[in-house]
Design an enzyme around this catalytic site. Structure first.
Site, mmCIF file in Angstrom:
data_model
loop_
_atom_site.group_PDB
_atom_site.id
_atom_site.type_symbol
_atom_site.label_atom_id
_atom_site.label_comp_id
_atom_site.label_asym_id
_atom_site.label_seq_id
_atom_site.Cartn_x
_atom_site.Cartn_y
_atom_site.Cartn_z
ATOM 1 N N LEU A 81 0.848 -1.196 0.000
ATOM 2 C CA LEU A 81 0.000 0.000 0.000
ATOM 3 C C LEU A 81 0.889 1.253 0.000
ATOM 4 C CD1 LEU A 81 -2.626 -1.210 2.642
ATOM 5 C CD2 LEU A 81 -2.984 -0.984 0.165
ATOM 6 N N LYS A 88 8.975 -1.194 1.254
ATOM 7 C CA LYS A 88 9.757 -0.142 1.855
ATOM 8 C C LYS A 88 9.361 1.205 1.290
ATOM 9 C CE LYS A 88 11.198 -0.324 -1.783
ATOM 10 N NZ LYS A 88 10.397 -0.854 -2.747
#
Ligand SMILES: *[C@@H]1O[C@H](CO)[C@@H](O)[C@H](O)[C@H]1NC(C)=O
Length: 382
Positions: free
Chosen positions: A102, A125
């Site tokens: 997301l 990340k």
């Protein structure tokens, strides 16, 4: 000739890997994917296909149509659509682990919820918008005995390990400076991309810069003690399209990072090329790494000693006891993640401390320049 054939074969197979058959004596991990993100097919779905102990079992997206189309394209069994779909997916008892790609600003909320639901999490990340959020996620994972991994995929590929081994061998003496870059030409990211949205945790330093900072810390083997300079080119008051920063690290190491989401064409005409390089200057020579981010396509490690100006070039597509030349960074990462969940020792890992330090370094650059950290999540864990 043979290296050209190797390149073509490697790229072709990495994009369309052979499907692995399940192992008779091991139940595959069932993954659920939050959102139908553009990165998912390359970073997650393809690697899972070639892993005998993993399956993408479910996908959730706010738009039912998008979820259904994504599931159909990728042969995913279960679809959750609608405004409550993420939570419904987390509540599915069949699911063992979550892939969370997301937008950055939603990492904290949905990782906390996934962990609360008892799922392991592979988290894209940068892990969150702030180091404090990163710490909280890892603490919850520890308390619940669950695996949480920030997806710094390049760290699982043999290239990164080989470079680190050369540094640590002492062959070139102590590290003096590092320079890590990641930039892509204009046109890949559209102006309305989530990477340019402050409330969603945007900015070049968050997106590409998180790699350059991670690689700096990994190759130098140390964490920055100060930010010496931080310069941005902005697209809006708080959003950097490009960041250049310098750090000082213990042992008189000076490190520079450069990241750019949209390099303008040269002479306004010639499209820029992606740059994914690292240079590690040591007392007695240097290591130049070409393409530390997507090394499966092509890479080189050039080691030059200052005294005799001699260079050698190395490559590292596989470990002696793990991998295939076509394995992508993501495939190596999945190998480690599955091993960790199954209680086996992974060949590499990115620890809680590593993820927290990375987020702290990102925030320290934004603090130095005055841009400020990306907004904290409004989600309050129950
Ligand atoms: C950023 O994303 C949020 C949430 O999707 C949206 O409401 C907002 O309009 C976006 N801002 C910009 C500048 O695009």
């Amino acid at each position: 000739m043979s290296s050209m054939f190797g390149l073509i074969s490697r790229v072709r197979t990495s994009l369309n890997p052979p499907e692995a058959k399940p192992l008779p004596d091991s139940k595959p991990l069932k993954f659920g994917v939050l959102g139908a993100a553009a990165i998912a097919p390359m970073a997650f779905i393809a690697p899972v296909k070639s892993h005998p102990e993993a399956v993408v079992y479910a996908v959730a997206a706010r738009s039912k149509e998008r979820a259904a189309a994504f599931a159909k394209t990728h042969g995913i069994e279960k679809v959750f659509g609608g405004s409550n779909s993420y939570q419904e997916l987390l509540d599915d008892p069949e699911i063992d682990a979550i892939y969370n790609p997301l937008p950055n600003g939603l990492h904290f909320e949905w990782t906390m919820k996934a962990l609360a639901a008892g799922k392991h999490v592979l988290l894209e990340k940068p892990s969150a918008n702030t180091a404090e959020e990163t710490r909280k996620m890892f603490e919850l994972a520890e308390n619940k005995g669950l695996v949480l991994l920030e997806a710094f995929h390049y760290r699982f590929h043999p290239l990164a390990h080989r470079v680190k081994a050369i540094v640590e061998s002492g062959e070139l003496g102590a590290v003096k400076s590092t320079s890590t870059s990641l930039s892509i030409p204009r046109g890949i990211m559209k102006a309305d991309d989530i990477r340019f949205n402050y409330s969603l945790g945007g900015g070049a330093l968050m997106d590409m810069g998180c790699y350059t900072i991670n690689a700096m810390r990994y190759f130098a083997g140390a964490d920055p003690t100060a930010v010496l300079s931080a310069e941005h080119e902005l697209v809006s008051p708080q959003i950097d399209r490009k960041t250049v920063a310098t750090f000082s690290l213990p042992g008189s190491i000076t490190s520079t990072i450069l990241c750019d989401l949209s390099v303008p064409p040269m002479l306004k005409l010639i499209p820029a090329l992606p740059i994914m390089n690292a240079v590690i200057q040591c007392e007695k020579g240097e290591i130049k790494v070409m393409n530390y981010i997507a090394p499966t396509l092509y890479h080189s490690i050039t080691v030059t000693t200052t005294a005799n100006k001699k260079s050698r070039v190395e490559k590292a597509y596989t470990f002696p006891d793990l991998g295939e030349p076509w394995w992508t960074t993501y495939r190596y990462q999945l190998e480690a993640f599955v091993n960790k969940v199954k209680g086996r020792t992974p060949h590499a890992w990115v620890t809680k401390e590593d993820s927290i330090k990375n987020m702290e370094a990102i925030e320290s650059v934004y603090a130095k320049s005055g841009l400020g950290s990306r907004p904290k999540s409004e989600y309050v864990p129950s």
